[in-house]
Design a protein around this motif. Structure first.
Motif, PDB file in Angstrom:
ATOM      1  N   ASP A 135       0.662  11.319   3.156  1.00  0.00           N
ATOM      2  CA  ASP A 135       1.086  12.267   2.447  1.00  0.00           C
ATOM      3  C   ASP A 135       0.502  12.331   0.907  1.00  0.00           C
ATOM      4  N   PRO A 136      -0.440  13.134   0.684  1.00  0.00           N
ATOM      5  CA  PRO A 136      -1.008  13.260  -0.811  1.00  0.00           C
ATOM      6  C   PRO A 136       0.022  13.036  -1.689  1.00  0.00           C
ATOM      7  N   ASN A 137       0.926  13.485  -1.733  1.00  0.00           N
ATOM      8  CA  ASN A 137       2.455  13.353  -2.783  1.00  0.00           C
ATOM      9  C   ASN A 137       2.907  12.318  -2.807  1.00  0.00           C
ATOM     10  N   TYR A 138       2.551  11.446  -1.662  1.00  0.00           N
ATOM     11  CA  TYR A 138       3.305   9.844  -1.672  1.00  0.00           C
ATOM     12  C   TYR A 138       2.418   9.015  -1.944  1.00  0.00           C
ATOM     13  N   SER A 139       0.966   9.200  -1.515  1.00  0.00           N
ATOM     14  CA  SER A 139       0.022   8.240  -1.645  1.00  0.00           C
ATOM     15  C   SER A 139       0.133   7.459  -3.108  1.00  0.00           C
ATOM     16  N   ALA A 140       0.195   6.139  -2.856  1.00  0.00           N
ATOM     17  CA  ALA A 140       0.219   5.134  -3.944  1.00  0.00           C
ATOM     18  C   ALA A 140      -1.248   5.566  -4.867  1.00  0.00           C
ATOM     19  N   ILE A 141      -2.170   5.497  -4.566  1.00  0.00           N
ATOM     20  CA  ILE A 141      -3.608   5.703  -5.340  1.00  0.00           C
ATOM     21  C   ILE A 141      -3.751   7.335  -5.988  1.00  0.00           C
ATOM     22  N   LEU A 142      -3.369   8.059  -5.082  1.00  0.00           N
ATOM     23  CA  LEU A 142      -3.264   9.610  -5.399  1.00  0.00           C
ATOM     24  C   LEU A 142      -1.984   9.732  -6.980  1.00  0.00           C
ATOM     25  N   THR A 143      -1.082   8.895  -6.475  1.00  0.00           N
ATOM     26  CA  THR A 143       0.047   9.196  -7.525  1.00  0.00           C
ATOM     27  C   THR A 143      -0.472   8.377  -8.795  1.00  0.00           C
ATOM     28  N   VAL A 144      -1.161   7.099  -8.930  1.00  0.00           N
ATOM     29  CA  VAL A 144      -1.735   6.641  -9.993  1.00  0.00           C
ATOM     30  C   VAL A 144      -2.948   7.597 -10.606  1.00  0.00           C
ATOM     31  N   LEU A 145      -3.697   8.164  -9.884  1.00  0.00           N
ATOM     32  CA  LEU A 145      -4.562   9.145 -10.472  1.00  0.00           C
ATOM     33  C   LEU A 145      -3.843  10.333 -11.251  1.00  0.00           C
ATOM     34  N   ARG A 146      -2.769  10.759 -10.467  1.00  0.00           N
ATOM     35  CA  ARG A 146      -2.098  12.078 -10.938  1.00  0.00           C
ATOM     36  C   ARG A 146      -1.414  11.746 -12.054  1.00  0.00           C
ATOM     37  N   ASN A 147      -0.618  10.562 -12.198  1.00  0.00           N
ATOM     38  CA  ASN A 147       0.234  10.597 -13.165  1.00  0.00           C
ATOM     39  C   ASN A 147      -0.117   9.395 -14.331  1.00  0.00           C
ATOM     40  N   LEU A 148      -1.547   9.036 -14.072  1.00  0.00           N
ATOM     41  CA  LEU A 148      -2.040   7.848 -14.865  1.00  0.00           C
ATOM     42  C   LEU A 148      -1.176   6.626 -15.290  1.00  0.00           C
ATOM     43  N   SER A 149      -0.432   6.185 -14.372  1.00  0.00           N
ATOM     44  CA  SER A 149       0.422   5.089 -14.626  1.00  0.00           C
ATOM     45  C   SER A 149       0.426   4.257 -13.510  1.00  0.00           C
ATOM     46  N   ASN A 150       1.172   3.149 -13.476  1.00  0.00           N
ATOM     47  CA  ASN A 150       1.007   2.097 -12.441  1.00  0.00           C
ATOM     48  C   ASN A 150       2.081   2.296 -11.368  1.00  0.00           C
ATOM     49  N   VAL A 151       1.947   2.059 -10.213  1.00  0.00           N
ATOM     50  CA  VAL A 151       2.919   2.119  -9.139  1.00  0.00           C
ATOM     51  C   VAL A 151       3.069   0.718  -8.591  1.00  0.00           C
ATOM     52  N   HIS A 152       4.342   0.326  -8.638  1.00  0.00           N
ATOM     53  CA  HIS A 152       4.705  -0.952  -8.125  1.00  0.00           C
ATOM     54  C   HIS A 152       5.563  -1.110  -6.945  1.00  0.00           C
ATOM     55  N   HIS A 153       5.266  -1.891  -5.920  1.00  0.00           N
ATOM     56  CA  HIS A 153       5.827  -2.048  -4.692  1.00  0.00           C
ATOM     57  C   HIS A 153       6.048  -0.872  -3.960  1.00  0.00           C
ATOM     58  N   ARG A 154       5.137  -0.038  -3.733  1.00  0.00           N
ATOM     59  CA  ARG A 154       5.351   1.329  -2.997  1.00  0.00           C
ATOM     60  C   ARG A 154       5.092   1.162  -1.265  1.00  0.00           C
ATOM     61  N   TYR A 155       6.295   1.118  -0.758  1.00  0.00           N
ATOM     62  CA  TYR A 155       6.171   0.849   0.761  1.00  0.00           C
ATOM     63  C   TYR A 155       5.581   2.104   1.351  1.00  0.00           C
ATOM     64  N   ASP A 156       4.699   1.805   2.399  1.00  0.00           N
ATOM     65  CA  ASP A 156       4.170   2.953   3.096  1.00  0.00           C
ATOM     66  C   ASP A 156       3.902   2.632   4.679  1.00  0.00           C
ATOM     67  N   ARG A 157       4.196   3.610   5.423  1.00  0.00           N
ATOM     68  CA  ARG A 157       3.913   3.312   6.910  1.00  0.00           C
ATOM     69  C   ARG A 157       2.961   4.637   7.272  1.00  0.00           C
ATOM     70  N   TYR A 158       1.669   4.431   7.735  1.00  0.00           N
ATOM     71  CA  TYR A 158       0.720   5.406   7.976  1.00  0.00           C
ATOM     72  C   TYR A 158      -0.028   5.159   9.005  1.00  0.00           C
ATOM     73  N   LYS A 159      -1.087   5.944   9.394  1.00  0.00           N
ATOM     74  CA  LYS A 159      -2.228   5.628  10.326  1.00  0.00           C
ATOM     75  C   LYS A 159      -3.506   5.814   9.677  1.00  0.00           C
ATOM     76  N   SER A 160      -4.334   4.904  10.086  1.00  0.00           N
ATOM     77  CA  SER A 160      -5.782   5.011   9.769  1.00  0.00           C
ATOM     78  C   SER A 160      -6.288   6.060  10.619  1.00  0.00           C
ATOM     79  N   THR A 161      -7.601   6.500  10.018  1.00  0.00           N
ATOM     80  CA  THR A 161      -8.382   7.383  11.113  1.00  0.00           C
ATOM     81  C   THR A 161      -9.061   6.535  12.615  1.00  0.00           C
ATOM     82  N   THR A 162      -8.917   5.125  12.210  1.00  0.00           N
ATOM     83  CA  THR A 162      -9.199   4.265  13.405  1.00  0.00           C
ATOM     84  C   THR A 162      -8.272   4.228  14.241  1.00  0.00           C
ATOM     85  N   GLY A 163      -6.875   4.721  14.050  1.00  0.00           N
ATOM     86  CA  GLY A 163      -5.987   4.597  15.007  1.00  0.00           C
ATOM     87  C   GLY A 163      -5.080   3.539  14.949  1.00  0.00           C
ATOM     88  N   LYS A 164      -5.095   2.961  13.724  1.00  0.00           N
ATOM     89  CA  LYS A 164      -4.143   1.624  13.618  1.00  0.00           C
ATOM     90  C   LYS A 164      -2.789   2.329  12.854  1.00  0.00           C
TER      91      LYS A 164
END
Length: 561
Positions: free
Chosen positions: A142-171
């Motif tokens: 989710d672009p709104n939840y992604s840690a890196i996109l959040t950092v680039l959007r808010n220009l501030s650190n993100v700490h201990h962001r838990y995420d569960r997702y899939k890679s394009t390789t299916g993992k």
């Protein structure tokens, strides 16, 4: 601005060097500039020092390695050389060695670098390049939840962001991410860094940390506990005051008895000097003296440090003697014992009761015969009542309590301490100290000395460093010291002579000089108070009994009040 090339070679159609240009500071090197200019007119393919590796797009030259590209221009060929970035490759190698998933992104979310752990986590071949692709091309997040996109959007650190997702390789991935923005010198955003950890990485790090813990445990003894030559004896305690001398006499009597002693005193009052002196005065003087700073122990290591370990007790553990066992037959000094946790206090109590210990992971009991001298900067009895120290441990440690008087309760020792420091640390002063002004003495007597003798010596070192013409004056004190001085003092009411001379120590002994000074203070105060013992004692912050002791000591006849 990024440098596109370091050296540009313009070649004729026949491959002869026609011109050399520099695109970076490499051309400022006079030796390189001369070598490059010597190429002009030569056929590049015949320059033996230049070795091309077309398959790698590299050339070795001038003891350097360059990447290169060539393209046609209207008058021949342009060859652009760019020097290999050693720093960049070293940094890349460091990132690849990390077990953490480290990823670098540009400000628009395009991938700049994935380390080996990232590719392993995603199931991507190490040979496959992902640079230039967008984050959303690799991860179904989710672009709104992604840690890196959040950092680039808010220009501030993100700490201990838990995420569960899939890679394009299916993992399927479960990670905890730290994200950090990276800024240019002008404050504009350059990109972002993410550091991710999954369960496998965490388990691997726990195993490694345990091995590191064992290594530190093995070597930290040198830092937190010192088996050393004992340097201090009772003769090193400076001061003739009744309060200090009574404490020394008690310590000497107790040193001869093989009992545990608890030393109680404020910070900087000399607890370790007393501990070493007691050891030196005891029957164990020829055995080891192990000093342990309990406050410096990490809680996770204190048990293995004190009790030792056996191989296999935990991952990476080895057979290691503990500090209690190391002090066997000698003296164990537990400095700031009150900083131990309740659980650790209970384990120490068992050793004191049973006179045996078990190394961690062992079923074997090891007999120990050790005398424990402990210290605390708080009232140990009060701590035993309010739960900060176990009562049963207090009773075991405090067969006798030796309480060191704070400096503010023995101000009559100030002259001895001051002259001791001046004589033993002359390097602090630009020239020998010959005079001490009344204002200097006044400030010393007004201060409460929360840091005791340690604080006094710090203040003296500071003042001597600023002193001029061999004179110590109140203007030499640090500002914070003057700010906290009392307004009223005995010396304000009864001025002393304008200047106190500091005689040459070779003419009279230190004890004689101090006695003369102390006698003059006592006599002048006694006279100023109408030879009233009670008033004079109060002016000098002494008990009536202590003041009378000093009158007898200097042969001053007491007048009946």
């Amino acid at each position: 601005m990024e440098v596109i090339f370091d050296i540009a070679l313009l070649l004729s159609e026949g491959g002869f060097v026609r011109q050399v240009e520099f695109g970076s500071k490499l051309g400022e090197n006079s030796e390189i500039r001369m070598v490059c200019r010597n190429l002009i007119g030569q056929k590049l393919s015949e320059v033996s020092s230049m070795v091309f590796r077309p398959e790698a797009g590299e050339v070795q030259w001038l003891e350097r390695r360059f990447s290169y590209i060539s393209f046609q221009v209207f008058y021949g060929i342009c060859l652009l050389l760019r020097q290999e970035s050693v720093r960049e490759k070293l940094m890349e190698a460091v990132l690849d060695q990390s077990p953490n998933v480290i990823q670098l992104y540009a400000q628009d979310g395009t991938i700049q670098f994935f380390n080996k752990a990232s590719k392993h986590l995603l199931g991507i071949s190490l040979k496959e390049s992902v640079e230039g692709q967008n984050l959303l091309d690799i991860f179904h997040v989710d672009p709104n939840y992604s840690a890196i996109l959040t950092v680039l959007r808010n220009l501030s650190n993100v700490h201990h962001r838990y995420d569960r997702y899939k890679s394009t390789t299916g993992k399927d991935l479960m990670t905890v991410t730290e994200g950090y923005p990276v800024f240019r010198e002008d404050g504009s955003i350059l990109g972002a860094v993410s550091v991710e950890q999954d369960m496998n990485a965490v388990k691997s790090q726990i195993s490694e940390l345990k091995q590191i813990e064992e290594i530190l445990t093995r070597h930290m003894t040198e830092r937190f506990a010192v088996s050393k030559e004992v340097h201090y004896t009772f003769d090193d305690l400076i001061g003739s005051s009744g309060a200090l001398q009574n404490t020394i006499q008690l310590a000497k009597r107790m040193a001869e008895r093989d009992i545990n002693i608890l030393i109680q005193g404020e910070t900087g009052s000399g607890k370790e000097i007393f501990a070493q002196s007691i050891h030196q005065y005891s029957s164990r003087r020829r055995e080891k003296f192990i000093a342990v700073n309990c406050a410096a122990f990490p809680e996770s290591l204190i048990e293995s440090m004190l009790f030792g370990t056996v191989k296999g007790a935990f991952t990476g553990s080895s057979d290691q003697i503990g500090l209690i066992e190391a002090a066997n037959h000698g003296t164990l000094f537990l400095d700031e014992v009150n900083s131990m946790s309740s659980a650790m206090q209970a384990k120490l109590l068992r050793v004191l009761q049973e006179h045996t210990l078990q190394r961690i992971g062992s079923t074997k009991y090891i007999p120990v015969d050790v005398r424990v001298i402990s210290s605390t900067n708080e009232d140990a009895y009060v701590m035993s009542q309010n739960g900060k120290m176990r009562q049963d441990l207090f009773f075991r440690l405090a067969s006798v309590i030796i309480e060191i008087p704070p400096l503010r309760n023995r101000l009559e020792d100030l002259p001895e301490l001051v002259h001791f420091f001046i004589d033993n640390y002359p390097q602090y002063a630009g020239m020998p100290i010959r005079k001490i002004t009344p204002g200097f003495w006044q400030r010393l007597r007004e201060h409460q000395w929360p840091g005791n003798v340690r604080e006094l010596f710090h203040i003296l070192g500071y003042a001597m460093s600023l002193s001029k013409d061999g004179t110590l004056d109140e203007s030499d004190f640090p500002y914070y010291f003057l700010r906290h001085a009392k307004k009223d003092s005995v010396l304000q009411q009864h001025p002393q002579p304008l200047v106190t001379e500091v005689p040459n120590k070779n003419e009279k002994g230190l004890t004689e000089l101090v006695n003369e000074y102390e006698k003059s203070i006592l006599w002048e105060t006694y006279q100023a108070c109408g030879k009233n013992v009670t008033k004079a004692a109060a002016k000098l912050h002494l008990s009536r009994q202590n003041f009378q002791y000093h009158l007898r000591k200097f042969g001053i006849k007491e007048e009946k009040e």
